[in-house]
Design an enzyme around this catalytic site. Sequence first.
Site, short mmCIF file in Angstrom:
data_model
loop_
_atom_site.label_atom_id
_atom_site.label_comp_id
_atom_site.label_asym_id
_atom_site.label_seq_id
_atom_site.Cartn_x
_atom_site.Cartn_y
_atom_site.Cartn_z
N HIS A 138 0.92 -1.15 0.00
CA HIS A 138 -0.02 0.05 0.05
C HIS A 138 0.96 1.11 -0.20
O HIS A 138 1.90 1.46 0.65
CB HIS A 138 -1.04 0.04 1.35
N ASN A 198 -4.01 8.09 5.11
CA ASN A 198 -4.20 7.07 4.33
C ASN A 198 -5.34 7.41 3.27
O ASN A 198 -5.76 8.50 3.28
CB ASN A 198 -4.87 5.94 5.23
#
Length: 177
Positions: free
Chosen positions: A119, A139
């Site tokens: 990620h 995020n």
Amino acid sequence: MRQHMSPYQLSVNQMLQCALRENLPCRGGWTEAGYEYVRREGGLETEDDYPYADPHMADCQSSPRKEVVGVHKYTTIRGEVNMANYVKTTGPLSVCLSAGGWEFYQSGIVETCPKVVNHCVQAVGVDDSVVGGFWKVRNSYGENWGEGGYIRLAYGQNTCFITRDPTYADTFMVASL
């Protein structure tokens, strides 16, 4: 060359639908592929011009006439101390790391993650002044996730392999809106 900070909110969806489609969008993608897309295509549009939608539902719809920010080059920073100095003095870093289990994160400082880098996010802040310091990481899951869209990772331990792929881009303004 100085890094220029964009006054625009840039399009996440353009990056997902156009730049990272062949590079695992929504399953990690690699920042370098995004930088190369922006370099090749000439720039990114604003969020207003290319709003967020399900990246799996549509093909790339970018328009060169609407691009506002381009990338000259990108640079990798090595070492957690160098990363912290950059974030404190210059701005966010793109970091590709291990986000296994993050879907359950609500608050606190994370100290361990699985060993799979999967990620890419932004390291936007760091508190390295005390034992138990932390990285503040933005995020892409939205404001309802974690601590208002952020997670804290323990500083000084390469938590979640945060030092694996930290980069920043030297940018330029393509056009004025």
